[in-house]
Scaffold this active site. Structure first.
Site, PDB file in Angstrom:
ATOM      1  N   SER A   1      -5.908  -1.844  -3.440  1.00 37.92           N
ATOM      2  CA  SER A   1      -6.069  -2.002  -1.665  1.00 37.92           C
ATOM      3  C   SER A   1      -3.723  -1.750  -1.677  1.00 37.92           C
ATOM      4  O   SER A   1      -3.591  -2.328  -3.117  1.00 37.92           O
ATOM      5  CB  SER A   1      -5.613  -3.540  -1.110  1.00 37.92           C
ATOM      6  OG  SER A   1      -5.288  -4.047  -1.636  1.00 37.92           O
ATOM      7  N   ASP A   2      -3.248  -1.821  -0.733  1.00 35.97           N
ATOM      8  CA  ASP A   2      -2.419  -2.583  -0.658  1.00 35.97           C
ATOM      9  C   ASP A   2      -1.723  -3.683  -0.439  1.00 35.97           C
ATOM     10  O   ASP A   2      -3.083  -4.024   0.017  1.00 35.97           O
ATOM     11  CB  ASP A   2      -0.314  -1.518   0.241  1.00 35.97           C
ATOM     12  CG  ASP A   2       0.753  -1.549  -0.178  1.00 35.97           C
ATOM     13  OD1 ASP A   2       0.806  -2.529  -1.477  1.00 35.97           O
ATOM     14  OD2 ASP A   2       2.071  -0.943  -0.174  1.00 35.97           O
ATOM     15  N   TRP A   3      -0.970  -4.981  -0.659  1.00 35.59           N
ATOM     16  CA  TRP A   3      -0.412  -5.863  -0.394  1.00 35.59           C
ATOM     17  C   TRP A   3      -0.995  -6.635   0.789  1.00 35.59           C
ATOM     18  O   TRP A   3      -0.779  -6.330   1.606  1.00 35.59           O
ATOM     19  CB  TRP A   3       1.062  -6.230  -0.714  1.00 35.59           C
ATOM     20  CG  TRP A   3       1.060  -7.938  -0.221  1.00 35.59           C
ATOM     21  CD1 TRP A   3       1.136  -8.683   0.505  1.00 35.59           C
ATOM     22  CD2 TRP A   3       1.417  -8.948  -1.655  1.00 35.59           C
ATOM     23  NE1 TRP A   3       1.687  -9.821  -0.169  1.00 35.59           N
ATOM     24  CE2 TRP A   3       2.372  -9.805  -2.154  1.00 35.59           C
ATOM     25  CE3 TRP A   3       1.846  -7.715  -3.015  1.00 35.59           C
ATOM     26  CZ2 TRP A   3       2.108 -10.958  -2.201  1.00 35.59           C
ATOM     27  CZ3 TRP A   3       1.988  -8.739  -3.895  1.00 35.59           C
ATOM     28  CH2 TRP A   3       2.404 -10.563  -3.800  1.00 35.59           C
ATOM     29  N   ASP A   4      -2.391  -7.391   0.519  1.00 31.09           N
ATOM     30  CA  ASP A   4      -2.510  -7.898   1.428  1.00 31.09           C
ATOM     31  C   ASP A   4      -3.269  -6.566   2.516  1.00 31.09           C
ATOM     32  O   ASP A   4      -3.873  -7.053   4.207  1.00 31.09           O
ATOM     33  CB  ASP A   4      -1.722  -8.433   2.412  1.00 31.09           C
ATOM     34  CG  ASP A   4      -2.517 -10.302   3.302  1.00 31.09           C
ATOM     35  OD1 ASP A   4      -4.120 -10.421   2.979  1.00 31.09           O
ATOM     36  OD2 ASP A   4      -1.777 -10.372   4.319  1.00 31.09           O
TER      37      ASP A   4
END
Ligand code: BGC
Length: 760
Positions: free
Chosen positions: A287-290
Site C-alpha cells: 500500500s502507500d503510507w497508511d
C-alpha cells in the site's frame, strides 16, 4: 528458542568477520522452483498471526530501536520496516527477526532511494531528459549499492506515473509524459536496482509506483481525484507498469488516489484483474503510507475493518506504516469474510521476494563488502547523468558556449548558483549536501584563472519577494562581460504534496531578470527546477536558457562544462513546456479532434476583428489567448552542433501483420563541434478502432556525431510495436496506413509512410 535458521544466524552474528565470509559464499542461484518449494514449506509452519505479521510494514526511523518494535519483530508481527538506515540498527533488527522470532523470517528493509542515496543523480524527470537507458540504469545501480551499505534491501522506486501536469509536484519524480520513453527508462531503473540476481550483494528490490493513474490528479493537486477512462488507462498509464512487470520488478505500490471512484488501495480491477490475471505478476503489492486506513477517509468504507477487507480483497499484500491489517485481519478471517487461502497467496508473494533477495541465507549487511559511498564511479555517473539531462531550450545568436578566452569577467547571479542542498531536488532523504559541487564553485575552478568570476545571490531563496539586492545585481551585470542568472525553484517547491497552481518562476525572479537585462549584456539563464515552468514572461529577455532540472550532486561541474563548451548540451524534453497554465494538460501525443487547429485557422485574441461575425475565429481546437502550441515541445533540445536529418526511408512500403519494417534517415552534423544527438522516431496510425494520437514516440537513440559526419539512424518496428487497446479493451494492431517521422524533436516534419496489410 526454536528457530529453523538458528545455526546460520548464530554463525552470522558471531562477528563481522564471519558475516563477511558468509557474504562471499552466499550467492545462491535464484531458482524459482526451489524458492516456491521453500515458500510453501515455510507457509505451512506459520500461524495466522505470523502470516499477518508478514503483511505488516512498520516505520522504524528512530535510531534507538524501541522496545515495542523489538517485541513486535520477535513475536513475528512485522514483515518489513522502512526508514531505518543505520546499518548497525538494521543488522540488529535482522538479528532479532532471524534469531529471536519463532520462524526466523528476515525483514524487508525499505527506503525511498528515488534518485540516489548519498550520491544524488538528477531528479528522475531530469534523468528522463537524457533519453539514455544506460545512464539511467547505471544511476540506479550506484544508488542500490550505496543504499545496500545501510542494510536497505528494497526501494520504493521507480516512480513511473505518466505525468502530464507540471503543476503536480511529483512530476519531478516521474519519467515524464510519454508511455514509450517512461517504459524504456522504467525497465532500465528496475534493471539497475535489481541487477541480474537479487541475491547478489549490492542489488535491491525495486517498486513500480504508484499503480495507477496518480499523475492525473485533478488540476495537479496532490492526492486529488483521478478519472481516467479504461481505454486511456491501458494505452497511456499502464504501459510503464507492464514493462516493469515484464522486467521482473519485485513489487508495485498502490496509488493514494481515487481512480474512477475506487481508491487504488481498494481497487480489484487494478491489482487482481490487470496485474495478476492479465499480466501474471508474481511479486507483491504494498500500500502507500497508511493508505489502507484512508479508504474510510475517502468514503469508500465505513470503518477500518471494512477498509482492510477492501484492500486485501483488492490484492494489496502488505500495508505500509499503518496498523489496520494487524488490528483487523485476524477478525476478518475468523468471521469468514476473508479466506485464509487468500492470505496464504499474499504472504507467499512477500516471502518469495525475501527468498529471491537471498535474505534467508544472509540477512546481514557488511558495508565493507560494498564499494565505498561516493566512489569515483558514483560521482562520475552522477556527472554524466547531469551532463546529459540538461536541456538547451534557447540559444540566440550562439551566445553559448561562453569563451573563457574572450571574456574578462562574468557575473554569476541568483539564488540557485551556490545552493548545495537545493540542487539535489526532492526525495533525497539520504542525499549528502556536503558532496554537492555547486555551479558557482565549478565555474570558479573551471575558468577562475582566466576570467574574473563575480557572484551575487541577489535573493535569499527562489520565493523571495525582497528586491533589495537587485540594484547591485544590475550594477554587477553592467560591469561584467556576460551574466549567468541562476534561477528556478528550490527543492521544496516540488515533490510530494508540493504542487503549485502558478508555475512561473516564483518570487520576484522575473523582476530580477528584467533588471539584469537592462544592463545590456548577454544574459544566460540556468534554471534548476522540479517541473516544467511557464517561462513565457522571461523567455524574450534572456539570450539563452539551459534547463538543468535539479541536477544532483554533480550538477555544478556538468553545468560549468556546458556553459563553457567543454561539452555540448544534449538533453531533450521528456515533457511539454506550456506557455501558460491554462493550456494544461498539454502533451505532444494528443488526439487530432474533428477540428484540428492549424496556422491558418487560428485567430488570436489581439487579432480579432470586432466587426467580424462570431464564427470567424477559426472554429478549431485552440485557446484564443495561447494558440495551440506549447512554449517548447516534447523532445526539444538544442546543441552546440547543428544537426540535419534527411532521406527518411522505409524498408518496405507494405508489410504483413507480424512483420518488421525498418525506418531510417540520415543524420549529419553540419556544425563544427562533436556532440550527442537524440534521434527520435514517431509514428501515427491514421485510422483506428479508437482514435490514435497525432504522433507517438516509438524509438529513440543517443548518438555521438562528429562534425561533418553523416550517420544512418535506423529503427526497427515490429507490427506488435504498433498495437494499442481498442474499443473492447483488447490489444490489437490494425492493418492500415501509418506515417513515420524521424528527427530531433516531436516537431519533426521528415516523414515517410507505410502500410500494414493482412493477407490472411
Ligand atoms: C509516498 C510514496 C513513498 C512512501 C514512503 C508516501 O507518502 O507517496 O511514494 O514511497 O511515502 O516514504
Amino acid at each position: 528458542m526454536p528457530n529453523r535458521f538458528a545455526n546460520l544466524s548464530a554463525a552470522l552474528c558471531g562477528s563481522l568477520l564471519v558475516i563477511t565470509m558468509s557474504v562471499s559464499i552466499a550467492n545462491p542461484p535464484n531458482d524459482s522452483a526451489a524458492i516456491e518449494h521453500r515458500v510453501t514449506a515455510l507457509l505451512a509452519e506459520m500461524t495466522l498471526a505470523e502470516k499477518i505479521g508478514q503483511m505488516n510494514q512498520v516505520n522504524a526511523d528512530d535510531r534507538d530501536l524501541s522496545d515495542d518494535l523489538r517485541q513486535a519483530i520477535e513475536s513475528g508481527r512485522v514483515g518489513s520496516v522502512l526508514n531505518q538506515v543505520d546499518v548497525d540498527a538494521v543488522n540488529e533488527l535482522q538479528r532479532i527477526a532471524v534469531q529471536e522470532s519463532r520462524l526466523g523470517i528476515p525483514l524487508l528493509v525499505g527506503r525511498d532511494v528515488i534518485h540516489g542515496f548519498k550520491t544524488v543523480m538528477p531528479i528522475p524527470l531530469g534523468q528522463a531528459a537524457a533519453w539514455n537507458a544506460d545512464i539511467v540504469r547505471e544511476g540506479a545501480r550506484v544508488a542500490a549499492r550505496e543504499a545496500a551499505t545501510a542494510g536497505v534491501n528494497w526501494t520504493f522506486a521507480p516512480m513511473i506515473d505518466i505525468s502530464r501536469d507540471p503543476r503536480w509536484g511529483r512530476i519531478a519524480e516521474s519519467l515524464g509524459e510519454d508511455p514509450f520513453l517512461a517504459s524504456k527508462l522504467a525497465v532500465a531503473m528496475v534493471e539497475g536496482f535489481q541487477g541480474e540476481n537479487l541475491a547478489e550483494t549490492g542489488t535491491i528490490a525495486a517498486t513500480a509506483k504508484h499503480f495507477a493513474g496518480y499523475g492525473a490528479s485533478e488540476s495537479g493537486r496532490d492526492y486529488a481525484t483521478v478519472n481516467i477512462p479504461e481505454n486511456e488507462l491501458r494505452n497511456v498509464y499502464f504501459p510503464p507498469f507492464k514493462a516493469a512487470v515484464d522486467a521482473g520488478v519485485v513489487s508495485l505500490m498502490a496509488a493514494f488516489s481515487d481512480l474512477d471512484g475506487v481508491p487504488a488501495t481498494g481497487n480489484q480491477f487494478l491489482f487482481r484483474t490487470v496485474l495478476r490475471d492479465e499480466w501474471g505478476f508474481n511479486g507483491f503489492v504494498v500500500s502507500d503510507w497508511d493508505s489502507v486506513r484512508q479508504l474510510a477517509i475517502h468514503g469508500l468504507t465505513e470503518n477500518d475493518k471494512d477498509s482492510v477487507y477492501e484492500a486485501v480483497t483488492a490484492g494489496v499484500d502488505m500495508e505500509m506504516a499503518g496498523r489496520s491489517y494487524v488490528n483487523n485481519l485476524e477478525t476478518l478471517v475468523e468471521e469468514g469474510r476473508i479466506d485464509v487461502a487468500m492470505i496464504d497467496a499474499m504472504v507467499a508473494n512477500i516471502l518469495r521476494a525475501k527468498f529471491q533477495l537471498g535474505l534467508f541465507d544472509n540477512p546481514f549487511t557488511d558495508p565493507a563488502a560494498l564499494p565505498p559511498i561516493a566512489s569515483a564511479h558514483a560521482l562520475e555517473t552522477a556527472r554524466q547523468a547531469a551532463l546529459q539531462s540538461v536541456v538547451l531550450l534557447k540559444n540566440d545568436r550562439g551566445v553559448l558556449p561562453l569563451s573563457a578566452e574572450k571574456l574578462n569577467s562574468v557575473a554569476v547571479i541568483g539564488p540557485l548558483a551556490d545552493a548545495p542542498y537545493e540542487q539535489l531536488g526532492t526525495w533525497i532523504f539520504d542525499g549528502d549536501r556536503e558532496l554537492s559541487i555547486t555551479p558557482m564553485h565549478a565555474i570558479h575552478s573551471l575558468v577562475g584563472h582566466d576570467v574574473d568570476v563575480r557572484y551575487l545571490r541577489a535573493m535569499d531563496n527562489s520565493r523571495s519577494r525582497a528586491s533589495e539586492g537587485f540594484d547591485e545585481a544590475a550594477e554587477m551585470a553592467r560591469d561584467s562581460d556576460a551574466v549567468l542568472l541562476f534561477l528556478g525553484e528550490e527543492s521544496i517547491l516540488s515533490g510530494e504534496a508540493h504542487s503549485r497552481a502558478d508555475i512561473n518562476l516564483p518570487g520576484d525572479q522575473a523582476e530580477l531578470v528584467r533588471r539584469v537585462r537592462e544592463a545590456g549584456k548577454p544574459v544566460v539563464a540556468v534554471i534548476q527546477a522540479g517541473r516544467p515552468l511557464t517561462l513565457t514572461n522571461i523567455i524574450d529577455q534572456v539570450d539563452a536558457v539551459l534547463f538543468a532540472w535539479h541536477p544532483g550532486t554533480m550538477g555544478g561541474p556538468a553545468i560549468a562544462d556546458l556553459l563553457f563548451g567543454l561539452e555540448s548540451p544534449s538533453g531533450k524534453l521528456p515533457v511539454t513546456f506550456p506557455r501558460m497554465v491554462g493550456q494544461i494538460p498539454i502533451y505532444y501525443s494528443q488526439k487530432k479532434t474533428g477540428k484540428p487547429p492549424s496556422p491558418d485557422t487560428v485567430v488570436l485574441i489581439d487579432d480579432i476583428d470586432a466587426h467580424a461575425p462570431q464564427l470567424s475565429t477559426g472554429m478549431t481546437a485552440y485557446h484564443l489567448d495561447a494558440g495551440y502550441t506549447p512554449l517548447f515541445v516534447f523532445g526539444h533540445g538544442l546543441s552546440y552542433a547543428e544537426f540535419r536529418y534527411q532521406k527518411i526511408r522505409t524498408s518496405a512500403r507494405e508489410i504483413e501483420l507480424g512483420d518488421t519494417v525498418t525506418i531510417s534517415a540520415e543524420l549529419t552534423n553540419t556544425g563544427d563541434v562533436a556532440a550527442d544527438e537524440v534521434a527520435q522516431l514517431y509514428i501515427r496510425d491514421l485510422v483506428g478502432n479508437v482514435t490514435r494520437p497525432v504522433k507517438e514516440l516509438k524509438g529513440f537513440r543517443r548518438i555521438r556525431v562528429e562534425p561533418g559526419q553523416t550517420v544512418s539512424v535506423e529503427f526497427e518496428l515490429h507490427t506488435d510495436d504498433l498495437a494499442f487497446y481498442g474499443r473492447n479493451m483488447q490489444l490489437m494492431t490494425e492493418p492500415g496506413e501509418f506515417h513515420a517521422w524521424i528527427g530531433g524533436s516531436s516537431e519533426t516534419e521528415l516523414r515517410t509512410e507505410f502500410r500494414i496489410i493482412d493477407s490472411d
